[in-house]
Scaffold this motif. Sequence first.
Motif, mmCIF file in Angstrom:
data_model
loop_
_atom_site.group_PDB
_atom_site.id
_atom_site.type_symbol
_atom_site.label_atom_id
_atom_site.label_comp_id
_atom_site.label_asym_id
_atom_site.label_seq_id
_atom_site.Cartn_x
_atom_site.Cartn_y
_atom_site.Cartn_z
ATOM 1 N N ALA A 128 -4.426 -10.519 11.320
ATOM 2 C CA ALA A 128 -4.250 -9.264 12.153
ATOM 3 C C ALA A 128 -4.276 -8.265 11.071
ATOM 4 N N ARG A 129 -4.879 -7.079 11.448
ATOM 5 C CA ARG A 129 -5.312 -5.985 10.483
ATOM 6 C C ARG A 129 -5.289 -4.661 10.977
ATOM 7 N N LEU A 130 -4.530 -3.839 10.205
ATOM 8 C CA LEU A 130 -4.357 -2.513 10.780
ATOM 9 C C LEU A 130 -5.796 -1.695 10.668
ATOM 10 N N VAL A 131 -6.156 -1.210 11.775
ATOM 11 C CA VAL A 131 -7.274 -0.335 11.838
ATOM 12 C C VAL A 131 -7.337 1.025 12.228
ATOM 13 N N GLU A 263 -12.352 12.864 16.610
ATOM 14 C CA GLU A 263 -11.212 13.425 15.737
ATOM 15 C C GLU A 263 -10.913 12.660 14.479
ATOM 16 N N THR A 264 -11.258 11.613 14.552
ATOM 17 C CA THR A 264 -10.770 10.858 13.370
ATOM 18 C C THR A 264 -12.175 9.848 13.092
ATOM 19 N N GLU A 265 -12.107 9.025 12.008
ATOM 20 C CA GLU A 265 -13.201 8.004 11.726
ATOM 21 C C GLU A 265 -12.105 6.665 11.130
ATOM 22 N N PHE A 297 -14.176 5.826 5.854
ATOM 23 C CA PHE A 297 -13.279 6.275 6.959
ATOM 24 C C PHE A 297 -12.198 7.131 6.254
ATOM 25 N N ASP A 298 -11.350 7.744 7.478
ATOM 26 C CA ASP A 298 -10.184 8.586 6.787
ATOM 27 C C ASP A 298 -9.234 7.880 5.727
ATOM 28 N N ASP A 299 -8.961 6.545 6.032
ATOM 29 C CA ASP A 299 -8.141 5.693 5.183
ATOM 30 C C ASP A 299 -9.198 5.030 4.121
ATOM 31 N N ARG A 300 -9.543 5.653 2.993
ATOM 32 C CA ARG A 300 -10.497 5.211 2.139
ATOM 33 C C ARG A 300 -10.477 3.482 1.849
ATOM 34 N N ARG A 301 -9.221 3.015 1.968
ATOM 35 C CA ARG A 301 -9.170 1.574 1.842
ATOM 36 C C ARG A 301 -10.087 0.622 2.558
ATOM 37 N N MET A 302 -10.292 1.266 3.870
ATOM 38 C CA MET A 302 -11.061 0.755 4.833
ATOM 39 C C MET A 302 -12.778 0.663 4.583
#
Length: 466
Positions: A128-131, A263-265, A297-302
């Motif tokens: 399971a992964r937070l996306v 609105e988001t990436e 992405f907005d969360d650079r860890r992704m």
Amino acid sequence: MKKFLLVLCFLTLWQWSFASLPPAGRKRSYPGGKCYLVRVQLRDKCGTPFTLDHPEAFLSSRSLSRRRKQLLKVDSTDLPVSPVYLDTLRSQDVAVVCTSKWNNTVLVRTRNPQMVERLASMEMVSSARLVFESPDSVGRPMRAAFHTEFNRWDTIAHDPYGITATQIEAMKGLELHRSGRRGRGMMIAVFDGGFMNVDKIPALRRAKIVATRDFVMPCTADIYALTEHGTMVFSAMAADAPDAYVGTAPDAQYLLCRTEDTETESLAEEDYWVAAAEYADSMGVDVINSSLGYHYFDDRRMNYSYADLDGLHSHASRTASMLAGKGIVLVNSAGNDGMGAWKKINVPADAQDILTVGSVTPRGMNAPFSSIGPTADGRVKPDVMATGSPTAVISGRGTIVNQTGTSFSTPLVCGLVACLWQALPGKTACEIIDLVRRSGNQYNTPDNIYGYGVPDFGKALQIGKR
């Protein structure tokens, strides 16, 4: 890269887009409040009531016919995700957003950020992964006003194709049209972030739209009130306004899918893209146009690295690499990072067995913004090039404008792919892809800037008839 692979936008269009928003309250709280999206990888499909003996239960007759024509079998990846597992997931106080039967994954929504660990510990789940994590607020979409007719100077009386004649003939596409191959009988899916005023613009009234669907969470009630990017992409294929603007496949049928969150990436947009691809397959689509791509992405860890561009690492690319095996040709934009630090193609442009499209000027010179290859595993990318610096398109206001980017060179190729396949109905998806590459003006000396070059669809037709 941020949204639709556009790096060179016209200032006037930007000003208009901003001005089209309401004068007050341009932002609203995120619908439904703070939430998280988690991609759940299931271990198997135990409990599914569907069987390979009765594919008509989950695939349309058109989809099954397309596969039979190409001697492709329905396999275990086509079986829907187990409804037993979906009910079990819902019992964990999560909402199912979308599924992928080909990957056996489920995208779920939760308010609890700790749900990732809880879901990963379930016996039926392998990972399971937070996306996605929702922002505090998003914009308020609003339709823009549109013109009911073109300007006088948009009409070119001596040419039935008007302003599009040059960009179509650059790939010898008029030869297909003159022989009656304008996409009739073919179905094209268009993946984008919205299709502003497509249902209102006169030049698009003849377009044969068979269905629309929104895959983005939260869904909108009106995909025709969102971004004009999809309108411009769609117009390059579907418009039919003699003496002013004619697209590359005006007689094809179209499926319009919203997969892009403006609105988001986030990685969740890949889940939307995958869900749309499987929906398109089930509806019997022949060709997909995707003027989309991702690498940060907005969360650079992704973020992706160049090593990830092997056509199999990302969720979207892995699915895109399966499409030809299902009998579908994917035409995807290369990206507009050629002048930036990244430079390379995006996801899913790195996929195997697809046509990745870069941009050239009207004189056939490489547009410097056009993303380059190769893939991480050494394959040539882009595959082909088309006019994209600039491309004449129809805006969400119903006016003809010049726009720049691989987003717009891609539908020029996509529409002509449908016309070529109409002319060669006995060919498989892989054979059509090969014909387009072989017709390129650099087929014998491909590189990772031009790929196989600008295709010649007249030549592709002649090769295909041999």
